[in-house]
Design a protein around this motif. Sequence first.
Motif, short mmCIF file in Angstrom:
data_model
loop_
_atom_site.label_atom_id
_atom_site.label_comp_id
_atom_site.label_asym_id
_atom_site.label_seq_id
_atom_site.Cartn_x
_atom_site.Cartn_y
_atom_site.Cartn_z
N UNK A 87 0.82 -1.15 0.00
CA UNK A 87 0.05 -0.16 -0.07
C UNK A 87 0.82 1.22 0.13
N UNK A 88 1.78 1.33 0.88
CA UNK A 88 2.67 2.29 0.91
C UNK A 88 3.67 2.50 -0.45
N UNK A 89 3.97 1.43 -1.07
CA UNK A 89 4.68 1.60 -2.38
C UNK A 89 3.68 2.12 -3.19
N UNK A 90 2.41 1.98 -3.45
CA UNK A 90 1.38 2.56 -4.18
C UNK A 90 1.29 4.25 -3.96
N UNK A 91 1.28 4.48 -2.75
CA UNK A 91 1.41 5.91 -2.21
C UNK A 91 2.62 6.42 -2.69
N UNK A 92 3.66 5.73 -2.58
CA UNK A 92 5.05 6.18 -2.96
C UNK A 92 5.03 6.60 -4.23
N UNK A 93 4.57 5.66 -5.20
CA UNK A 93 4.45 5.95 -6.53
C UNK A 93 3.66 7.21 -6.93
N UNK A 94 2.62 7.34 -6.22
CA UNK A 94 1.95 8.56 -6.41
C UNK A 94 2.85 9.84 -6.08
N UNK A 95 3.50 9.81 -4.85
CA UNK A 95 4.06 10.79 -4.60
C UNK A 95 5.14 11.19 -5.61
N UNK A 96 5.94 9.86 -6.07
CA UNK A 96 6.88 10.12 -7.07
C UNK A 96 6.38 10.93 -8.17
N UNK A 97 5.18 10.60 -8.68
CA UNK A 97 4.60 11.11 -9.94
C UNK A 97 4.28 12.46 -9.91
N UNK A 98 3.79 13.12 -8.54
CA UNK A 98 3.74 14.14 -7.98
C UNK A 98 4.72 15.10 -8.17
N UNK A 99 5.86 14.43 -7.43
CA UNK A 99 7.16 15.31 -7.36
C UNK A 99 7.78 15.40 -9.06
N UNK A 100 7.68 14.56 -9.55
CA UNK A 100 8.33 14.44 -11.05
C UNK A 100 7.41 15.52 -12.01
N UNK A 101 6.17 15.76 -11.72
CA UNK A 101 5.15 16.39 -12.61
C UNK A 101 5.65 17.66 -12.08
N UNK A 102 5.74 17.85 -10.73
CA UNK A 102 6.16 19.35 -10.20
C UNK A 102 7.37 20.13 -10.62
N UNK A 103 8.37 19.11 -10.63
CA UNK A 103 9.80 19.54 -11.05
C UNK A 103 9.78 19.69 -12.66
N UNK A 104 9.17 18.62 -13.29
CA UNK A 104 9.34 18.60 -14.78
C UNK A 104 8.06 18.80 -15.60
N UNK A 105 7.46 19.93 -15.51
CA UNK A 105 5.79 19.99 -15.91
C UNK A 105 5.92 19.60 -17.60
N UNK A 106 6.83 19.47 -18.11
CA UNK A 106 6.84 18.93 -19.72
C UNK A 106 6.58 17.56 -19.69
N UNK A 107 7.01 16.86 -18.77
CA UNK A 107 6.82 15.37 -18.50
C UNK A 107 5.52 14.93 -18.65
N UNK A 108 4.25 15.62 -18.34
CA UNK A 108 3.04 15.52 -18.12
C UNK A 108 2.22 16.40 -19.20
N UNK A 109 2.78 16.94 -19.86
CA UNK A 109 2.41 18.11 -21.16
C UNK A 109 1.72 19.18 -20.53
N UNK A 110 2.22 19.69 -19.16
CA UNK A 110 1.36 20.81 -18.59
C UNK A 110 2.42 22.05 -18.94
N UNK A 111 1.67 23.37 -19.08
CA UNK A 111 2.14 24.48 -19.38
C UNK A 111 2.69 25.37 -18.32
N UNK A 112 2.32 24.83 -16.92
CA UNK A 112 2.79 25.35 -16.17
C UNK A 112 3.04 24.58 -14.81
#
Length: 205
Positions: A136-161
Amino acid sequence: MRLFRHALQTIQANRRAYLALNAILYGSVLAGFGAGLLFPDLTAAQTESFQSSDSADLIRSLLESPWLFALVILANNVLRAGLLNLVLPSMIVPFAGIVWYVYVLFTVGLMLAPADRDGWLTLVPHSLTVVMEVQAYVLLSLGVYLLGRAWIQPRTVGAGSRRQAYAHGLRQLGVLSLPALALLVVFALYEAFSVVYLVPLLTEG
């Protein structure tokens, strides 16, 4: 069911990160377990500290009420372990919760290291609890990782900001939180009833 399929798709789309987090978090538990076997004094110190805490007194008071015990386990796992220790720090500092949780799971491994025959017998039912709760904590950690990656590198999720990327990461974290919560609910019940009924049967005599 659609949300659970979405969670599975998210895992499959980020398989390498998911496998890496499995290795890191389960590896932390195993490292702590190994350290506890090699250095029993570390386990004894952790156990003594826990037994003298308010948490140990609370657990002893709940052993006659497994349903209430399960509710307390669930609240601890979801609110303290999942939300306060893993998710919220990572919403402020990217990946902070994952780093902290590596240490937390190392101490869990220390506590699990058996010191005698009863310890090994108790580990039989409890090992399943540990495996599934860590998942369960692995799944939460994956979500945390995806949040951090998107936040640091917005282009990886196609976001403009960064704001859009952060919102996207939060949605992914929310999707992965659902199967994590389901695992924590099921295994809070399993843990409570195994501690109250199964462990005494294994260790008596």
